[in-house]
Design a protein around this motif. Sequence first.
Motif, mmCIF file in Angstrom:
data_model
loop_
_atom_site.group_PDB
_atom_site.id
_atom_site.type_symbol
_atom_site.label_atom_id
_atom_site.label_comp_id
_atom_site.label_asym_id
_atom_site.label_seq_id
_atom_site.Cartn_x
_atom_site.Cartn_y
_atom_site.Cartn_z
ATOM 1 N N THR A 52 1.847 10.103 8.130
ATOM 2 C CA THR A 52 1.981 11.163 6.817
ATOM 3 C C THR A 52 2.237 10.418 5.490
ATOM 4 O O THR A 52 1.925 11.137 4.485
ATOM 5 C CB THR A 52 3.321 11.912 7.188
ATOM 6 N N CYS A 53 2.611 9.149 5.636
ATOM 7 C CA CYS A 53 2.857 8.487 4.300
ATOM 8 C C CYS A 53 1.541 7.463 3.701
ATOM 9 O O CYS A 53 1.663 7.449 2.460
ATOM 10 C CB CYS A 53 4.266 7.693 4.446
ATOM 11 N N GLY A 54 0.963 7.189 4.469
ATOM 12 C CA GLY A 54 -0.079 6.122 4.273
ATOM 13 C C GLY A 54 0.073 4.673 3.815
ATOM 14 O O GLY A 54 -0.684 3.892 3.248
ATOM 15 N N THR A 55 1.423 4.303 4.245
ATOM 16 C CA THR A 55 1.866 3.117 3.797
ATOM 17 C C THR A 55 1.088 1.968 4.728
ATOM 18 O O THR A 55 0.730 0.834 4.065
ATOM 19 C CB THR A 55 3.238 2.992 3.970
ATOM 20 N N GLY A 115 -1.631 11.073 5.735
ATOM 21 C CA GLY A 115 -1.611 9.880 5.036
ATOM 22 C C GLY A 115 -2.954 9.393 4.491
ATOM 23 O O GLY A 115 -3.060 8.499 3.441
ATOM 24 N N LYS A 116 -4.104 9.980 5.084
ATOM 25 C CA LYS A 116 -5.340 9.801 4.777
ATOM 26 C C LYS A 116 -5.815 10.256 3.321
ATOM 27 O O LYS A 116 -6.789 9.778 2.744
ATOM 28 C CB LYS A 116 -6.386 10.494 5.631
ATOM 29 N N ALA A 117 -4.997 10.950 2.630
ATOM 30 C CA ALA A 117 -5.196 11.413 1.298
ATOM 31 C C ALA A 117 -5.007 10.073 0.290
ATOM 32 O O ALA A 117 -5.754 10.078 -0.645
ATOM 33 C CB ALA A 117 -4.145 12.402 0.720
ATOM 34 N N LYS A 118 -4.526 8.929 0.795
ATOM 35 C CA LYS A 118 -4.467 7.796 0.053
ATOM 36 C C LYS A 118 -5.432 6.782 0.522
ATOM 37 O O LYS A 118 -5.086 5.613 -0.048
ATOM 38 C CB LYS A 118 -2.895 7.166 0.178
#
Length: 349
Positions: free
Chosen positions: A41-44, A63-66
């Motif tokens: 969810t976060c992309g870290t 999280g893939k949006a990042k």
Amino acid sequence: MNLKIHTKSRAYELQTEDRTSLLLAGLSEGLDLPYACATGTCGTCKAKLISGNVTDNWANAPGKAKLNADAGEVLLCQCSALADGEFEILVPDFVYRTDPGTILPRRLNGVVTSWRTLVSDVALWEVELSEVCEFNSGQFALISFSGVDGYRAYSMVDFDRSTRKLTFLTKKTPEGKLTNALFSENPVGRTVQVVAPLGRAIFSPGLKKNILCIAGGSGIAGIMSILARATQEGYFEQYKGYVFFGVRTMQDAFFLEELSAFKLASDKGLEIVIGLSAVAATDEDKAQYPSLSFDFGMIHEIAAKHMEGKYKNVQVYLAGPAPSVEASIRQLVITAKLDPKLIAYDKFS
């Protein structure tokens, strides 16, 4: 399968198994890879796939949006090696080995043994594990239910250094397919897969600082584990503890008896304030829990008011919905001018 991880500090080589996420493969070998939620969810935990093929376990992970997919970027927590062969990834960060004695995460099997509704949309439940699990107070586990795709992150509520029973807190959300299923059908007896322990918002008595905990709703779970450890060790005999727990109304509040017990066990060393954002506590409410304090407003604003002039030698632990955590961070860094390195939290969404 051989996995080579290139980082800003050095390259590491390790062996990984089929269906094991690249993140877990590295963490379980003692590499301190970057991550936060570990659920997509976060992309870290983004990294670049240099060579090899991987299975993407959640095509629609938020999280893939990042990520820059055209550049070969992937989420380590959602990708696993596809077949035998060589794999290379690039992590755009400094990565070192964890300190000796660090408890490394591993995959365990378990069964849900109890489920109890605390308020209308919050439940407390336990998982009996097939093997003993060790964890630190403030850490979380990833849980995968049989028949449900993906993992969800849940903080351990209690603290026991070595145990086969883990206790979790779950909040029902309107859009949550899993939580709606759990609340509609008692999950006792369901098998689960557990990856634990994870998380860096860890409390240890060796901290030697006053602690400030700000939690909203079910975010109180990890804070309860911290309070359990601190109380067991008599930590508040020497250091101060400040706990701010935010809910909307008294009908949404839970763990008040348990928090009262922590307060009574720690006497003047621990201050606990229950923040109500929709309806203020009545005199009857306050009389029912005389060891607790009550205030009205948003929990980060309540904490700021009560903590004025008390930030010396303090370590902060935050938990709860993302907007609440972010508001607390802004207040602590901008207004209270606290060093961000003194603020610990795990980002679940």
